[in-house]
Design a protein around this motif. Structure first.
Motif, PDB file in Angstrom:
ATOM      1  N   LYS A 839      29.336 -77.288  68.326  1.00 11.18           N
ATOM      2  CA  LYS A 839      29.594 -75.870  68.092  1.00 11.18           C
ATOM      3  C   LYS A 839      28.935 -75.457  66.790  1.00 11.18           C
ATOM      4  O   LYS A 839      29.026 -76.154  65.784  1.00 11.18           O
ATOM      5  CB  LYS A 839      31.098 -75.583  68.014  1.00 11.18           C
ATOM      6  N   LEU A 840      28.288 -74.284  66.830  1.00 12.84           N
ATOM      7  CA  LEU A 840      27.569 -73.803  65.663  1.00 12.84           C
ATOM      8  C   LEU A 840      28.046 -72.400  65.312  1.00 12.84           C
ATOM      9  O   LEU A 840      28.083 -71.511  66.171  1.00 12.84           O
ATOM     10  CB  LEU A 840      26.058 -73.755  65.940  1.00 12.84           C
ATOM     11  N   GLY A 841      28.400 -72.207  64.043  1.00  9.80           N
ATOM     12  CA  GLY A 841      28.820 -70.890  63.590  1.00  9.80           C
ATOM     13  C   GLY A 841      28.296 -70.619  62.196  1.00  9.80           C
ATOM     14  O   GLY A 841      27.639 -71.458  61.575  1.00  9.80           O
ATOM     15  N   VAL A 842      28.581 -69.433  61.696  1.00 12.91           N
ATOM     16  CA  VAL A 842      28.214 -69.075  60.329  1.00 12.91           C
ATOM     17  C   VAL A 842      29.397 -68.368  59.698  1.00 12.91           C
ATOM     18  O   VAL A 842      30.063 -67.558  60.344  1.00 12.91           O
ATOM     19  CB  VAL A 842      26.949 -68.190  60.286  1.00 12.91           C
ATOM     20  N   CYS A 843      29.694 -68.712  58.449  1.00 14.81           N
ATOM     21  CA  CYS A 843      30.871 -68.120  57.821  1.00 14.81           C
ATOM     22  C   CYS A 843      30.559 -67.502  56.455  1.00 14.81           C
ATOM     23  O   CYS A 843      31.458 -67.033  55.765  1.00 14.81           O
ATOM     24  CB  CYS A 843      31.989 -69.144  57.665  1.00 14.81           C
TER      25      CYS A 843
END
Length: 891
Positions: A839-843
């Protein structure tokens, strides 16, 4: 470039050649193709401008092409440029691919000279007044825009001439008055340029065209491009158009029309008209206009023809059209059309209307709005429940509620805004030289002009609140008077860009109806209906999920109402401020295992309660908890203060052994650069039990809620990892605690890491072996990628980098695609190559930036995370990214 075609007749182009012919030229060509009444003319391309700016001279072949097209224009018109008896006059206008208020203004009546004034009067049936009025306009426009003569000297001379005549209207100046004014304008021109006003029509044309090219790099044009993120290498086209005259008398005039209201989006007839005037009079707001509907009474034939053309253009462009026209003795001419600038509210309403009318699809409607516009609609509006008395009222030209200190010059607006003050820029009318002040101001108030004036058009384009045409204002250098009351610079004003009302003092605000809608309240309005229609389609279309950055149950609950699909970043260090800071300080500085365990035992129940609140607010949705990641100095006493206290105590013979020991401990822990020191995973590895306490609190909170029948979905994020070995060590400890606590509860816990160190991005394939997910911390990744300390550099020299064009926009605002973006792309590709289900996200803060969201969609991330207020913006932009393929340009 050999064989390059640099000049196009209006009959040779079309609307899809904007980058070559500029917006004006492409649309003039399109109207010509549609058979509309467009004066003959030609366009010099943006490529000619690019070549001129690169070398300082016209490219080979351009002059010959201009000669050829000018000769053709003369044949078409049956007149020659410079002919004393029957002169051809032309206008010269800039025209970039994107509408740019900072570009050079139009120069009208080019070709008029001392020798041809009489000929022009004869053309007009012996109308000497018209000829001399046209000549004074040429000298004024040419002097100001081509030769940088101070425009106020011309304006002051005109005002003095009117005053001497005992009038406030230039229409009351006769031919003799205007001839005298021409003589004075020539003297002003010669004083500032060192030479006489050019009497060679071809020289006038050449100088005007070259000035258009140079205006591409004028300070205000560069400023506007930076504001609107327009590429700096496009260049501008030049449009040369045969003159038609709106200043021939009462049966002539000029106007601007919109096919829908650009302020509200309402359908109907909107625009302004001025009889016996030339085009710039309307846009400049020099005289207050009459509503477009009045044209029906003044010239019914032209009015009906204009309505038919407006309907044809809107149908052809399938959008709101902004139209400039001139009537010359009862004959209607179309001078320009473009897809019109509009307010944020109008953008949503018009897009929804066109969908309902079957003109565009929902995908197209989504392309035509933006997250920046949605953010504008979420700003508060004035609360008028106390019924404050309005100071005056003008025309609501660009909606919004703005309060600030009154300033009367663009320079002063920039100065005060740089000091952190909110300002309202007050002007008689604005012009392109005011652009910097308009950008700096919270709102704009003018005494002249209407919804189509310079102030209104620019304000709508930038999302600034604007009230125009408050003609009761008597404006002096640093104050204005209205109804006997004086408002001086520094006095606070509040302006309502919807109603046009102006209030003295600050007016309280209330939530916008769009925020109420996102909060789940029932709101009955056409705007909310439009927003709902487009947001539903964005949610149905987008691939990117949208989470929120939240550290409290309250923030999490609000973000969920705004549409957040989980928490992408819970910053646990924020939970240790206030009363808890002392416990963390004791933990970090503890010299014995017993003291450390006592501090951890005190923190555990507090942390567990924090996570219970978060998991409850986000029941059923993922919650990514970042283990503590503070720069160490934020949780330690000030070294300087401690050292001073100990030294003073020693001097007085009152030394405190405990305070001295504390000073020794703080000195041992002191760091020269805390942002690159003992923080994140490093702190967890150096201080035994710290991460273990947090992981236990997370697991116990999840098990507690699972026991209540809820569905917590915790994700543990290890910060600042630079090597897979760091993550492996922490993961091993985490897995042991999780297995112990959640056994039999059905709770699943993911363990991943924050990619915020460049080395982590470059070794992502290794790190993915030990991670269930990556979340890109773009704030630190940008700091470390650029070698910038954000706290130090933004105020120190970023302004200079922006001024020099090194940055188009701060890399902390919008993702640096070429550098930091490439690190993200590498990490995503290499991580997924090892672990396809990663899973890839940006915060980081970029998760709520519209342009950055498009990049994250393009790279293939699964979600973005942002502050609660920006969740709707990210939802909308994620939908737009899906229908535009990652291209965020909606101009």
């Amino acid at each position: 470039m050999a064989g390059e075609k640099y000049v196009y007749d209006f009959s040779e182009g079309h609307k899809d050649l904007k980058e070559l012919l500029g917006g004006k030229g492409a649309n003039l060509a399109e109207m010509t193709r549609l058979g509309l009444p467009v004066p003959a003319g030609f366009t010099v391309t943006t490529r000619a401008c690019q070549a001129y700016l690169a070398t300082g001279q016209n490219p080979d072949g351009l002059d010959a092409e201009i000669d050829e097209h000018l000769a053709a224009l003369e044949r078409t018109m049956g007149r020659r440029l410079g002919d004393a008896e029957d002169p051809l006059l032309v206008s010269v206008r800039s025209g970039a691919a994107f509408s740019m208020p900072g570009m050079m203004e139009t120069v009208l009546n080019v070709g008029l000279t001392d020798a041809s004034v009489a000929g022009l009067a004869a053309q007009a049936g012996g109308n000497d007044r018209f000829a001399w009025d046209s000549y004074r306009r040429l000298i004024q426009m040419f002097g100001k825009t081509v030769c940088d003569v101070p425009g106020e000297e011309f304006s002051d001379a005109l005002e003095e001439a009117k005053k001497a005549k005992g009038t406030t209207d230039d229409l009351h100046l006769d031919a003799a008055d205007l001839r005298a004014l021409v003589d004075r304008f020539k003297r002003i021109f010669a004083k500032h340029t060192g030479y006489d006003f050019p009497q060679d029509p071809r020289e006038q044309l050449r100088l005007a065209m070259e000035a258009v090219f140079r205006s591409w790099n004028a300070e205000r044009a560069v400023l506007y491009r930076r504001q609107e993120r327009i590429p700096a290498d496009l260049g501008t086209a030049v449009n040369v158009c045969s003159m038609v005259f709106g200043n021939l008398g009462a049966d002539s005039g000029t106007g601007v029309a919109f096919t829908r209201d650009p302020a509200s989006g309402a359908q109907g007839i909107y625009g302004d008209y001025l009889s016996n005037a030339q085009g710039e009079d309307v846009v400049a707001g020099i005289r207050n206009t009459v509503p477009l509907e009045d044209l029906q009474r003044l010239d019914a034939k032209s009015y009906e023809e204009l309505l038919a053309i407006m309907a044809k253009l809107e149908g052809h462009y399938r959008d709101l059209c902004d139209i400039e026209f001139t009537i010359e003795r009862g004959k209607l001419w179309m001078l320009q059309t473009r897809v019109g600038k509009r307010t944020a509210a109008a953008a949503f309403r018009i897009a929804a209307q066109l969908v309902n009318e079957g003109v565009i699809t929902l995908d197209e409607a989504l392309r035509r709005v933006s997250g920046a516009q949605l953010a504008q609609l979420m700003f508060p509006r004035f609360d008028l429940s106390d019924e404050p008395a309005a100071l005056t009222k003008g025309i609501g030209a660009s909606p919004g509620a703005a309060s600030g200190k009154a300033v009367f010059s663009a320079q002063r607006a920039v100065e005060l805004a740089a000091e952190g003050e909110d300002v309202i820029l007050v002007r008689r009318e604005t012009n392109p030289e005011d652009l910097a002040g308009m950008i700096a101001a919270r709102g704009i108030l003018t005494a002249r002009g209407g919804k189509t004036s310079h102030a209104a058009v620019v304000a709508r384009g930038m999302g600034r609140t604007c009230v125009c045409g408050a003609d009761e204002l008597e404006i002096a250098r640093d104050r204005f008077t209205v109804d006997g009351q004086t408002v001086a610079e520094g006095d606070v004003l509040s302006i309502d860009g919807t109603t046009g009302r102006v209030y003295l003092g600050a007016v309280p605000v209330q939530p916008s109806e769009v925020v109420q809608y996102f909060e789940g309240d029932e709101v009955d309005s056409t705007l909310v209906e439009a927003v709902d229609t487009i947001m539903r389609h964005a949610d149905a279309t987008r691939r990117l999920a949208v989470r929120t950055n939240a550290d409290t149950g309250e923030d999490a609950a609000r973000a969920r109402r705004f549409g957040a699909e989980g928490i992408g970043l819970c910053r646990t260090e924020h939970m240790f401020l206030g009363d808890r800071k002392e416990l963390v300080e004791r933990l970090i500085l503890s010299s014995t295992e017993s003291a450390r365990n006592d501090a951890l035992a005190a923190l555990l129940p507090l942390q567990r309660a924090d996570f219970v609140d978060l998991f409850r607010a986000m029941d059923g949705l993922p919650v990514t908890v970042r283990l503590i990641d503070p720069p160490l100095h934020e949780f330690l006493p000030s070294l300087e203060e401690l050292a001073v206290n100990v030294a003073v105590a020693r001097e007085r013979g009152e030394e405190n052994a405990e305070e001295a020991q504390l000073l020794d401990a703080v000195r041992r822990m002191h760091e020269q650069n805390p942002m690159l020191g003992l923080r994140g995973v490093r702190l967890g590895l150096v201080i035994p039990g710290l991460f273990a306490m947090q992981v236990r609190a997370i697991a116990e909170a999840a098990v507690q809620l699972a026991g209540e029948g809820l569905h917590p979905r915790p994700e543990i994020m290890v910060p600042l990892v630079g090597a897979v070995q760091e993550l492996e060590m922490v993961r091993q400890e985490c897995e042991q605690i999780v297995a112990e606590v959640v056994a039999g509860s059905g709770v699943e816990v993911l363990i991943g890491t924050m990619i915020e160190v460049p080395r982590a991005a470059l070794t992502a394939g290794q790190i993915a072996e030990a991670a269930d997910f990556f979340s890109f911390g773009t704030n630190d990744l940008t700091q470390m990628g650029w070698g910038f300390s954000r706290d130090d550099v933004e105020g120190a020299f970023f302004w200079r980098y922006l001024e020099l064009g090194i940055f188009g926009i701060s890399p902390f605002e919008s993702i640096d695609r070429d550098g930091v973006g490439r690190l993200i792309r590498i990490a995503a590709e290499e991580g997924r190559a090892v672990r396809p289900d990663l899973k890839l996200g940006v915060c980081g803060e970029h998760g709520g930036d519209p342009e950055s969201v498009h990049f994250f969609h393009e790279v293939g991330l699964d979600y973005v995370s942002c502050s609660p207020f920006r969740v709707p913006v990210a939802r909308l932009e994620a939908g737009r990214a899906a229908v535009t393929g990652g291209d965020s340009d909606s101009r």
